[in-house]
Structure formats: structure tokens, C-alpha cells
Design an enzyme around this catalytic site. Structure first.
Site, mmCIF file in Angstrom:
data_model
loop_
_atom_site.group_PDB
_atom_site.id
_atom_site.type_symbol
_atom_site.label_atom_id
_atom_site.label_comp_id
_atom_site.label_asym_id
_atom_site.label_seq_id
_atom_site.Cartn_x
_atom_site.Cartn_y
_atom_site.Cartn_z
ATOM 1 C CB SER A 27 -0.919 0.035 1.223
ATOM 2 O OG SER A 27 -1.902 -0.953 1.129
ATOM 3 C CE LYS A 76 -4.242 1.149 -1.031
ATOM 4 N NZ LYS A 76 -3.558 -0.143 -1.090
ATOM 5 C CE1 TYR A 109 -5.104 -0.726 -5.303
ATOM 6 C CE2 TYR A 109 -5.449 -3.075 -5.008
ATOM 7 C CZ TYR A 109 -5.323 -1.811 -4.478
ATOM 8 O OH TYR A 109 -5.411 -1.627 -3.121
ATOM 9 C CE1 TYR A 157 -3.637 -0.303 4.880
ATOM 10 C CE2 TYR A 157 -2.070 -0.912 6.575
ATOM 11 C CZ TYR A 157 -2.436 -0.855 5.240
ATOM 12 O OH TYR A 157 -1.596 -1.330 4.289
ATOM 13 C CB VAL A 163 0.051 -5.772 4.445
ATOM 14 C CG1 VAL A 163 -1.202 -5.138 4.996
ATOM 15 C CG2 VAL A 163 -0.051 -6.071 2.976
#
Lengths: 312, 312, 312, 312
Positions: D72, D75, D197, D248, D266
Site C-alpha cells: 500500500s 498508493k 492495481y 489504516y 502490509v
């Protein structure tokens, strides 16, 4: 197991006796509700079941004359008493759809702007009590008068210890009432409303009393004395709401297993209606995880299986 | 309004005629579903209603021979076909409680770890189709065979234009299927599953066809040819699930007004069961805001009022 | 627009003057909160802004000496007062995560078993007040003493009319408090707690008062008199909670536009902290749909843009 | 523990060494993500940390040159690349508020009609990738080019095994994408989007690579080669979103403990920004129950405590 009877026509007595025997051999009864002492103290092995025929004949098996705490079962009678006075306007303030959520949830209430989904979740029963209170100034007293008249038992009464315990542990219901008041859906002072509500829940009655008191729903709205409480259409409506919403978050399972309009209470009682034929009340204090009497549901399941009297 | 009949015993025909006349005078029919062109094009003034008696006699009023898009009505048959093969194990993968949420909601699915609340919301129907697919390798074909056999109409078929439209607008159902797959509750490839699912929904059938095909639920599980599809208990279960969950988020209202197990589709059709007596199918394409046919619900409401055949 | 100053070092005064002029030319101010009369009566064209430097110098523009209703801004001070007494144990009873829901929602509270997400949603502030009340027996009085001392303004006081109005329209907060009490997360009687809570919200203070009272957060925990209220780490914690949770459901937007720890109230005030440098308070009663002052957010946005003092 | 350096100015090296030593003595590292084999196989005792100064100097401790799965963390870069092309219009398709729900939840998405709360939950990142894909026809390739250029490491690449695993376990993301497509908030074919993605998430890079690649956020939008990617205001916006939404459901806790804009993955990596000063990347594969690296958060907490560089 001693059997007492009151009149001569006892069509379903052999069925009740068979059920009582089967239940007696079944281990595993769940656990009594433990949030107030008076409920927690009941013996989960207790069991009683009564049938009332349309003419007022009542008979039963086990502890069918033993009073227990009616709790949410009274929501049916309060609904009928208000519906008789108010008619369809009631349905602008409470819905008649299953909730899909635990009976004391606030979530759905928030998404639907303070209008509870149905009269049998706590929020809905508070609204019905509030409206009956506005119309009678003594909702709990009206309920008690009705139960006494229909059961023919003038000794029926509130259990003040239970009512006091409910009040002491009443924060969740107070939250519901204030929350709906914030949406303008409660007319009376919340303290007054909660007092009326907790007294209703506290009524102690036996299977015999409750089977008789439910009779008007099998007689399409006609009371024990022959006068009309509800129109035929209204009686059908109450039965429909019982079938779809009467057993907390297990209404689908109850319809599936029992197939009768029914309403349970955390005191371990369940009433059920065979429209046009008879009414039943069963009691055993041990509950499943959804708040319904384990032996009570099992007994009603057996009743409709053995008699074929399911509505389906 | 032309009346066609196929056999001699037509008990409810006068009632149907009266209903058709009343509906004909009633303005306000709602609006057809508009998410796919084939549904949007139907005339909301269309109306048909059929009754099938237990012996296979079928008769009706209005456009009762006109095929329409069955849509969610087929969920009942898929459920029965899988339940007949799988038995109670099915209920570990789909619940039988009302949802309290719109039929295509993901919220409850998330809170309940990918187990849909009942077989009649889209998520639940996807699970049932997935399981029937695993057992038959052609869920949609099995459904079509069953409908043809029960209705005696070999011309029944999928509507490929409708199936293609459903697929093109199928992102919501794809989301539901992938979401449940992420919880391990879907066995087949999602693309295969959706193809099977959308073909089922696309079946075109008339009120006559569907009233006949539903007959096994009034005959306690017995098919048209006298063989048994479901046990008596399973037939009762399907009826119970229809009553509590069959009309999207309006199941309580439907039980309250109609008082029969029923299942609606966004094509404007509704099937209903009078256990032990007869089955009905009504069709009119205009929907209310909850996705149920306006004239269809009204016609069934009148039917149970005029005949007293409500289960309550 | 008259400018008043109290000492000689006024670094940011030219910036404030430019902002005031720009705001003066900007139409569209939102609408004052209308749920109680005292707030609804304020003129949305009102505007004031003050800066307090670390040494206690304070100056401003517009109506920076005009008292207004502090409302939720006081949640910051109550949090600091309890954190100073209780330390990290507080965080077992209230979280410090953004809520992602409107400030008075019950939904998240239910999913998280009565532990509010952060001290700045109403539920969290009720918990903090409850805990400060347990430790001091007069939470509102402690708050008032603190605000008077830090601002050097002994005339600061509760607005009893506002407190009475809040109580009259306090059903939502009563619901929150009873709901958390049902989870065991409220120690005091709900009536006592609500009285303390509504009095806190009712404090009337000016931009000058609040900019000064916030100074301890820019001085890493040191009060106006040089004594320490919070550890350096605790002061950092309060600033972090303000940045992530201080402006209802618009915390991300506020961080994005303003980039400073801030806390708003529905009276139209907003406090903000430039750690190690200065504190600000801006006031204009017109709110956006999320409950934050339209001109207030715009003024702080301009302040960080013109000075480059954003923390990012 | 071997220390490698690339240039002469290493202001924070002693601090990093102290942190590495402390972390080395700390038991309890959480558990690696186990949903795909490549992540589950990493040793939770691994630890590396790098600092990149504004001029491109980079140094570190532990396994700061070891590639790991960025997940992530990418992102942030995808967001910057799309924001640079699209500007504020992006914010009509994705919010910038904390979610208050787990990173892959569908609930909030449903209540907010398919608009994800922020670009760092999976739903939001899917929207950003979709939009970048529309503008570049190769979103993942653009990301890889950018990371290679900023890190000066042309060997950076996708990990095809990881991408394949993500695809195999990608039902939840497929559900999110289809769900948003059903609201019209996805432009590209879902299969194409998911491929883009999952490739992005699969990029393998080291602490050194990522600390360097994040440099533009400390340089207010300026890339390593001196050209501008983002306006000063946009860089501030990205930092604000990182602080409020980057870790998160623990963003509040991270802001509280670390006090820097940060983004975790993660794979066990976390990047952080000290605006105007430096960037950091820390890696250790063991995660806490919210998906953030246990040793990584602890190391950043110590860094801001020892250096006083928190933004608060």
C-alpha cells in the site's frame, strides 16, 4: 407430570402430553436471562404448556398454572390496545417490517430517523406504549385490566421487584427513548414512559392466563366477552406482525420451524396463535442465544408437526 | 376483458373477474423497472392474474397467458431444486432471516461474514445458484427443465436479450459474488456463476405457467407428475421463507396486507401460495418504490380479503 | 474595522488585517446553528480573529473581543484537564481515532461496545466529562477556573440561558450517555453528567480569551503562569487528536486546507495551534453543512497559506 | 549491525543507530501478513531504516538496502501522479476523510454511494489507479518509472509472483471495484483495473529506494531532478491525507505516537515525511492487528521523540 384440566373438550391434550414427555427426556435447555435477579433465579428445567380453545376452554401440561414474568409478550397486547384506539395512524410512527438486527439495536433506528422497524423490538414497543399512554394516561393499567378480563384471573398483577430491577438496568431502553424523542417520535416525558413500560414488562402470568388472553387473535378480534376489540383486518395484521417479527432476530427460523404467529419474552414464555382454531402458551426459562425459550420453541415445533396446524 | 379457461372447475374465477374489474378502474400503477431496456418497455397498464388448483386446473383474467420476465421469482424454484438435492446443509451457507435492508445491500453481508441472510436477497440467491451449479453443472438448465415440466409448456425459454442486459449492468451482483467468494462462500468461478444467475433471471413465462409451476408448494412438495420434490417439512420451510423474506424490504407489509407466502420479481410478477388449496400468479409491470408490482400486491390483497384465504 | 492590541509584539497583525479585509469582501457565510435560540440569533456576518503569542501577547481583528458560545471548543480543555489527572488510563475508555461518522452518531458506538472513537465527538466528550467529574466532583467548575486563569479574564462565565436550552433539546446526548452507561462506560448519574456537560458547552468567551487559553498547547504543556499542566508528550497527543478529530466529519478536509491542529464549535468559533509558535482563535457564526464556521475555516486557510505555518 | 552510507552529511545517523540497537533488544514483532505466501515467508526479526535528506543523501541501519514488498505504500505515489495530472477534480471521485472502518470495508462505500472516503483505503486507491489509467493507459508503468527515477535505482521492478498471488486472492478488491462501477465511479474494465492495481502493489523496493522516492513530499513538490511534480499546496494536501488516513484504522494512534505524515504497507514498510527536512522509510515484516509494522511504528515513535521532529 400432573395434568390439570378445567373443562371437558380437550382436543389437543394427548398431543400436549406427548410433547411434555418428549421435552422431559430432552437435555439442554439453554440459560435463563441473567440481567435481572428475578429472571436469573428461575429453574431452566421448568416447563409448562397450555392450549385455549376458541370457547375459552383451557388445559395444559406441566407447570401451566405457574406464574412467570411475561416480559416482551405483553407487547402484543399493548399493540392491540393502541391499534384499537388509534387505527392505522399508528403505522406512521412505527413500521411493520422485520428488523434484521438485535431487538435493542440503535443502528437501524438511526438510519430510519427514529421510526422503529416494528412494534416488537424494544424501540417500537416504547413508541406503542407512549401512544397508548397519551390516549389513556395509564398504559400499564389498561394492559393489566385487559389481561385480567381476558384470562378471567383478577389476581394478575405487576411484579414490583421485577419492575424495579428493569428500571435499575434500564439504560439501554432510556437511550432508545431519548433517541426517538430527539426525532420527535415520543410524546410523553421519558421518565414517565419508562415507568409505564417497565411495569408492563413486569406482569406475572401463567400459561393458562396468557393462552386465554391471546384468544381474541384466534377469534379474529373478538374478546372473551363477545365484544370486538379489533376489526378482522386488524387481527390479521397483528398476527402477520407476530409471524414476521415476534421472536427477535429469529423470526424467520421460528416461521420455518413452527409456522405460527408467535411472540416470545425473555422470561421464557411464548404465545402462539392458530387463527380460527386455538391459542397456545408455552413456558420454560432457559433461553437460546437469541433470547427465545429453547424448550418453548421445541414444543411448538412438535405441536405443529404433530397436528399439521402450521399456517404453511 | 377476455377470460380463457382450460378445465371445468374454476372456483375462484368470479373473484378474479371482480378483482380485474376493480384494478381496471384504479389509476396509479407505479413505474416499470428501468435498469434494463426490456423491462422499461413494458406497459404499466398491463395486468394478468391466474389461479392454479391442486389438480393442475388453471384459469385467469386479463393477460394471464402473456409471457413476462420472471426475474427474482425464479429464486423460489432454484431454492427448491437445491434444497431437494442438498437438504439442511444449505442453511449453513445462507440464512433464513429477513434482511431488514434493501435486496442488494452489502452491509449486512459484511457484518455476517459473507453468509447472506436469506435465499431471496440477491446475495442469497447467488449462493443457492452456486451450490446448485456445483451439484448439477447446469443450474439454469435444471431450472428451465423444471419450469417446463411443471407448467406443461415446453416453449418456456431464457430471454437472451434480457440476460445480456443483466450482464451488462451486473456490477452490483459481481461485487456481491466476489465479496462472498472472499469469505469462501462461493465455490464456482464468479464469471460462470453470474452467467448461470443472469440466465435464470431472464426466463420469460406467463401467469399461467408460473401458477402451475408453483403448485408443488401448495401440494406440500409433490410435483405435477405426482413425484415428490420436497418433503412436507421442506415445502413448509420454503413457504415460511417466502412469507418472511419474499418481497424484498416489504415482507412485513405483504404479510400484513396479503397474508400468504409470496415472491415478487422486478418484472412485475408475484407468485403466492395458499397451502393445501391453490397457487396464484399476478402480473403488472408497474412497481412501487420497494420493487413490488403495485397492481399485483393490490390484487392479492383483494383476493385474500374476498376469499378469507389468508393464513392469518 | 477597528483593531485593538494589548502589547507591542504583533508579528502576525498585518496578516490578520489582510485576512479580515478579504473575508469582508467574501459573500456566503453559511448559517448559524439553529437548534437553540441563542445560537440562531447571531449575525452570520460577524467575524473576529485573534493570535496569542507564546508570551501571552494577544491581538486581533474584527470582533475579537466579542464573547460567543464556545460549545465543543471546550472539549479540548476538558480533555487536557482529565488527561493531566488520569494519564493514559483515560484511553481505555475513549479512543483516539477519527470517527468517519457524524459527531453525534450512535452507530459506531454500538459496534464498538460503548467506547467512543475519540474525545471530540459528543459521546467521547461525555466520557471525558464523566471521568473528570469523578475526579473533581465539579467538572464544569474546574473548566471555568482553568479558562479564567489562562485567559486572565475573571469575567468568563457559563451562559445559563444556553445551558437551559441545551438541556431542553438534550435528548440525543441523553441517549448517548444512557447508551454508554448500559456498557458500563459512565460512572456518574446521567442527569448529573448532562448538567455538567451542558454547562461546559455554554461558556461564553471571546477570540482573545480562547487564543490565550489554548496557549499551553503551543507551549508543549506549560500554562500561562509557567507551571506544567501536561507533559510534552501529552501536549503532542492532544494536538494530534485535534488534527485528526477536531472538526467533526471534516477533519481530513481541515488538515488538507489548514494543516494545523484545530477544534471547532457550533457557536462558530475555531481554535488552532502552531506548536512552538502561537495559537489562534477565529469566530464567525455561519456554519457549513458539517458544523464548522465557513469564514473561520477560510480565515485559517489563508493564515497558513500566507505565513507558511502549516505543519505540513 | 552494518551501516552503509552513500554521501557525507548524515545528521540523523547516530539516532538511527540508537533506534536500531533498541529495536534489536525488543522482543515481540507481530506477525507477517499471511494472505499470500511471499509475504508470509519473511522473517519478522528483519529490520531496516533509512533517512533521505533533501539533497538526496541517503543512509540507514540494518537491512536498509534489502528489497521488500511495498504494497500500500505505492498508493502515495499513484495519488501524487494522478493529482499532478488531474488536479482537484480527483476529489469529486474520492474523499479525503479518515474512514473509521477497516481498510477494505464496503459498508461506508455503500452509505456514501460509491465514493470512497480517501485515497489510501483500497477502494480509494482503486479509484485513483482507474483515473491514472484513463490518463496514461499504463498506470503501473508510470508508477514504476517514477520510483526508478526518484530512487536512482533502475533495477526496481514488479514482483510477478506477488502480483499473481494478489490476483488469486483478489476477490475482495474485485468486489470493491465492481461495487464502485455499479455507482459509475470506475471508468476502465474491472479486469484491466485489477491487473494494474495488483502490479503496483507488487513493486519490490528497499528502505533506501522508498525514502528517496518520497523526497518530493519533503521538498514541497519538487522531484529529485529539480522539476516540479506537485504544487506546494498539493504536496501539503498529500501530506495531510497521509497524516489523517495513512495507517489504516490506526491513523489517530500513529499521529498521536509519531506525529508525522506516514503511509504503511502490509509488507511491513512505512514511509514518513518531515516536511522541509527529510524523509524516512522503515521496514520490519511483523504486523500488529491493524496491519502496521510493529517495529516500524516503534522506530518512528523513537525517532520523533529523540529528535523532536514531530509536526506537533
Amino acid at each position: 407430570m400432573a395434568i390439570m384440566t378445567t373443562t371437558s373438550s380437550h382436543t389437543f391434550l394427548p398431543v400436549l402430553e406427548r410433547i411434555a414427555e418428549e421435552i422431559g427426556h430432552t437435555p439442554g435447555r439453554g440459560r435463563p436471562a441473567d440481567y435481572i435477579p428475578a429472571l436469573a433465579a428461575r429453574d431452566p428445567r421448568s416447563f409448562g404448556m397450555a392450549v385455549a380453545e376458541l370457547d375459552g376452554t383451557v388445559y395444559g401440561v406441566g407447570e401451566w398454572r405457574e406464574p412467570f414474568s411475561t416480559q416482551s409478550i405483553t407487547k402484543v397486547f399493548t399493540l392491540a390496545l393502541d391499534l384499537a384506539r388509534e387505527g392505522d395512524e399508528l403505522w406512521e410512527h412505527v413500521g411493520r417490517e422485520p428488523s434484521g438486527n438485535p431487538f435493542n439495536s440503535l443502528v437501524q433506528l438511526e438510519y430510519e430517523n427514529g421510526i422503529p422497524r416494528n412494534p416488537f423490538i424494544n424501540a417500537g414497543a416504547l413508541v406503542v406504549t407512549d401512544r397508548l399512554q397519551t390516549r389513556t394516561e395509564d398504559a400499564a393499567g389498561q394492559l393489566l385490566d385487559f389481561l385480567r378480563a381476558e384470562s378471567g384471573n383478577p389476581a394478575l398483577d405487576f411484579d414490583h421487584e421485577v419492575a424495579a430491577s428493569e428500571t435499575a438496568f434500564g439504560d439501554r431502553n432510556a437511550a432508545l427513548a431519548h433517541f426517538m424523542a430527539s426525532y420527535g417520535n415520543i410524546d410523553n416525558d421519558v421518565t414517565v414512559l419508562l415507568d409505564q413500560y417497565f411495569r408492563q414488562c413486569s406482569v406475572a402470568a401463567s400459561c393458562a392466563d396468557l393462552a386465554l388472553a391471546t384468544g381474541f387473535l384466534a377469534r379474529h378480534g373478538i374478546r372473551a366477552d363477545g365484544t370486538r376489540l379489533l376489526t378482522r383486518s386488524q387481527a390479521k395484521q397483528v398476527n402477520a406482525v407476530m409471524l414476521t417479527c415476534g421472536t427477535y432476530d429469529a423470526a424467520g427460523d421460528f416461521a420455518y420451524r413452527v409456522g405460527l404467529p408467535g411472540k416470545s419474552g425473555v422470561g421464557g414464555g411464548i404465545i402462539a396463535v392458530v387463527p380460527g382454531r386455538c391459542t397456545l402458551c408455552v413456558w420454560s426459562p432457559g433461553l437460546d442465544e437469541r433470547g427465545n425459550s429453547v424448550a418453548g420453541v421445541a414444543a411448538l415445533d412438535r405441536f405443529t408437526t404433530l397436528t399439521g396446524l402450521s399456517v404453511f
